[in-house]
Motif scaffolding. Structure first.
Motif, PDB file in Angstrom:
ATOM      1  N   LEU A  35       0.748  -1.237   0.054  1.00 44.51           N
ATOM      2  CA  LEU A  35       0.070  -0.009  -0.143  1.00 44.51           C
ATOM      3  C   LEU A  35       0.997   1.189   0.045  1.00 44.51           C
ATOM      4  O   LEU A  35       0.499   2.317  -0.748  1.00 44.51           O
ATOM      5  CB  LEU A  35      -0.826   0.215   1.297  1.00 44.51           C
ATOM      6  N   ARG A  36       1.827   1.070   0.783  1.00 40.41           N
ATOM      7  CA  ARG A  36       2.859   2.423   0.702  1.00 40.41           C
ATOM      8  C   ARG A  36       3.419   2.767  -0.452  1.00 40.41           C
ATOM      9  O   ARG A  36       3.522   3.783  -0.994  1.00 40.41           O
ATOM     10  CB  ARG A  36       3.868   2.339   1.692  1.00 40.41           C
ATOM     11  N   ARG A  37       3.712   1.624  -1.479  1.00 41.93           N
ATOM     12  CA  ARG A  37       4.191   1.906  -2.567  1.00 41.93           C
ATOM     13  C   ARG A  37       3.025   2.395  -3.762  1.00 41.93           C
ATOM     14  O   ARG A  37       3.528   3.378  -4.405  1.00 41.93           O
ATOM     15  CB  ARG A  37       4.749   0.483  -3.114  1.00 41.93           C
ATOM     16  N   GLN A  38       2.002   2.067  -3.350  1.00 36.15           N
ATOM     17  CA  GLN A  38       1.021   2.512  -4.144  1.00 36.15           C
ATOM     18  C   GLN A  38       0.725   4.342  -3.615  1.00 36.15           C
ATOM     19  O   GLN A  38       0.380   4.995  -4.490  1.00 36.15           O
ATOM     20  CB  GLN A  38      -0.197   1.860  -4.027  1.00 36.15           C
ATOM     21  N   TYR A  39       0.776   4.587  -2.699  1.00 33.93           N
ATOM     22  CA  TYR A  39       0.624   5.701  -1.939  1.00 33.93           C
ATOM     23  C   TYR A  39       1.671   6.744  -2.542  1.00 33.93           C
ATOM     24  O   TYR A  39       1.840   8.024  -2.985  1.00 33.93           O
ATOM     25  CB  TYR A  39       0.675   5.537  -0.419  1.00 33.93           C
ATOM     26  N   ALA A  40       2.985   6.044  -2.499  1.00 32.79           N
ATOM     27  CA  ALA A  40       4.437   6.851  -2.783  1.00 32.79           C
ATOM     28  C   ALA A  40       4.022   7.099  -4.521  1.00 32.79           C
ATOM     29  O   ALA A  40       4.268   8.467  -4.908  1.00 32.79           O
ATOM     30  CB  ALA A  40       5.642   5.968  -2.755  1.00 32.79           C
ATOM     31  N   THR A  41       3.740   6.079  -5.251  1.00 32.27           N
ATOM     32  CA  THR A  41       3.414   6.298  -6.645  1.00 32.27           C
ATOM     33  C   THR A  41       2.398   7.556  -6.902  1.00 32.27           C
ATOM     34  O   THR A  41       2.710   8.481  -7.749  1.00 32.27           O
ATOM     35  CB  THR A  41       2.857   5.227  -7.422  1.00 32.27           C
ATOM     36  N   LEU A  42       1.538   7.592  -6.240  1.00 32.46           N
ATOM     37  CA  LEU A  42       0.262   8.681  -6.294  1.00 32.46           C
ATOM     38  C   LEU A  42       1.063  10.065  -6.016  1.00 32.46           C
ATOM     39  O   LEU A  42       0.704  11.157  -6.591  1.00 32.46           O
ATOM     40  CB  LEU A  42      -0.828   8.335  -5.428  1.00 32.46           C
ATOM     41  N   ALA A  43       1.651  10.086  -4.701  1.00 31.81           N
ATOM     42  CA  ALA A  43       2.493  11.278  -4.400  1.00 31.81           C
ATOM     43  C   ALA A  43       3.184  12.017  -5.320  1.00 31.81           C
ATOM     44  O   ALA A  43       3.312  13.144  -5.506  1.00 31.81           O
ATOM     45  CB  ALA A  43       3.212  11.054  -3.096  1.00 31.81           C
ATOM     46  N   TYR A  44       3.886  11.102  -5.909  1.00 30.02           N
ATOM     47  CA  TYR A  44       4.876  11.710  -7.171  1.00 30.02           C
ATOM     48  C   TYR A  44       4.311  11.933  -8.511  1.00 30.02           C
ATOM     49  O   TYR A  44       4.849  12.339  -9.606  1.00 30.02           O
ATOM     50  CB  TYR A  44       5.919  11.054  -7.114  1.00 30.02           C
ATOM     51  N   ASP A  45       2.970  11.452  -8.706  1.00 34.76           N
ATOM     52  CA  ASP A  45       2.257  11.686  -9.869  1.00 34.76           C
ATOM     53  C   ASP A  45       1.907  12.921 -10.288  1.00 34.76           C
ATOM     54  O   ASP A  45       1.466  13.675  -9.600  1.00 34.76           O
ATOM     55  CB  ASP A  45       1.146  10.604  -9.787  1.00 34.76           C
TER      56      ASP A  45
END
Length: 268
Positions: A149-159
């Motif tokens: 879940l954190r990887r998905q959150y991080a991907t979103l944060a930098y999108d």
């Protein structure tokens, strides 16, 4: 015969001929009765944790060290110095994968990179993995789900399309993942993953993930509020004396992500 005995010795209960049920076959009914005696940090060690001046992938490690009461030096390297100032090349021998965080033990007698490897090394060394192979596996299982879940959150944060995608992340990805994590805690009947009172490294990872998720704003906070067990873990971890002292101190890093992120961004 030797290999079988060596494998069996990993477990605190006698070897069994069938796959164990964690709820009944584990010697403590699926819960770690106590933290194991620290395996590594039984004598004074100098620890230095090297990372960027953000929480990112290092904050789980910092929180676990804080909970364990282990003194450590925090070395923060600027993004410019790491990427353009030559430090990445200078530290190439220390981090074979070319990434931080990096943990230095005793001035470099032992050096470890990769965040999850560092987390598990400290957890095994302090008993925060439960102290036996069954408990450690349960911690690892939850930790991997949290990391997903954190990887998905991080991907979103930098999108670059953060604003258009954050709603789906909160209402679909976050809800689905938290539903699964909540179910894991419901099955345990205890406050923390392994027992009522003794925290595991996976519980601490969940705390930090929730804290980062809350930075997404009111919609995210509303979703988190619907998950009672996750909320209980979050509040309990925040109130633990050593962690509470750290969170209130100037040592707690404010920025979650790098400067290009749309949430929790580093500001020079």
């Amino acid at each position: 015969m030797f290999a079988a005995q060596a494998f069996a010795s990993l477990f605190s209960s006698p070897a069994k001929t069938s796959s164990p049920s964690l709820a009944s076959d584990h010697p403590t009914g699926g819960q770690a009765a106590h933290h194991a005696k620290p395996l590594f940090f039984t004598t004074p060690h100098h620890l230095k944790l090297t990372y960027f001046p953000i929480r990112g992938l290092a904050e789980d490690i910092r929180l676990i060290l804080e909970e364990s009461g282990i003194a450590y030096e925090s070395e923060n390297i600027s993004f410019h110095d790491w990427h353009e100032g030559g430090i990445k090349q200078q530290r190439a021998a220390d981090n074979p994968f070319g990434q931080m965080p990096i943990l230095y033990v005793n001035k470099g007698e032992f050096i470890l990179s990769q965040s999850k490897a560092i987390i598990r090394f400290i957890a095994r060394s302090t008993g925060l993995d439960g102290g036996d192979a069954y408990s450690a596996a349960r911690c690892d299982q939850l930790a991997e789900g949290i990391a997903d879940l954190r990887r998905q959150y991080a991907t979103l944060a930098y999108d670059k399309e953060f604003a258009a995608k954050v709603g789906d992340f909160i209402n679909k990805t976050l809800v689905n993942s938290f539903t699964t994590i909540e179910r894991v805690y419901d099955q345990n009947k205890t406050r923390y993953l392994l027992s009522q009172d003794r925290v595991s490294y996976a519980d601490i990872m969940l705390f930090e993930l929730v804290d980062q998720i809350l930075a997404l704003g009111q919609d995210a906070r509303s979703v988190v509020a619907k998950f009672d067990r996750i909320g209980e873990v979050y509040k309990s971890i925040a109130a633990r004396p050593r962690i509470a002292a750290y969170l209130a101190s100037s040592r707690r890093v404010v920025a979650i992500n790098g400067a290009s992120a749309s949430v929790g961004a580093f500001k020079a």
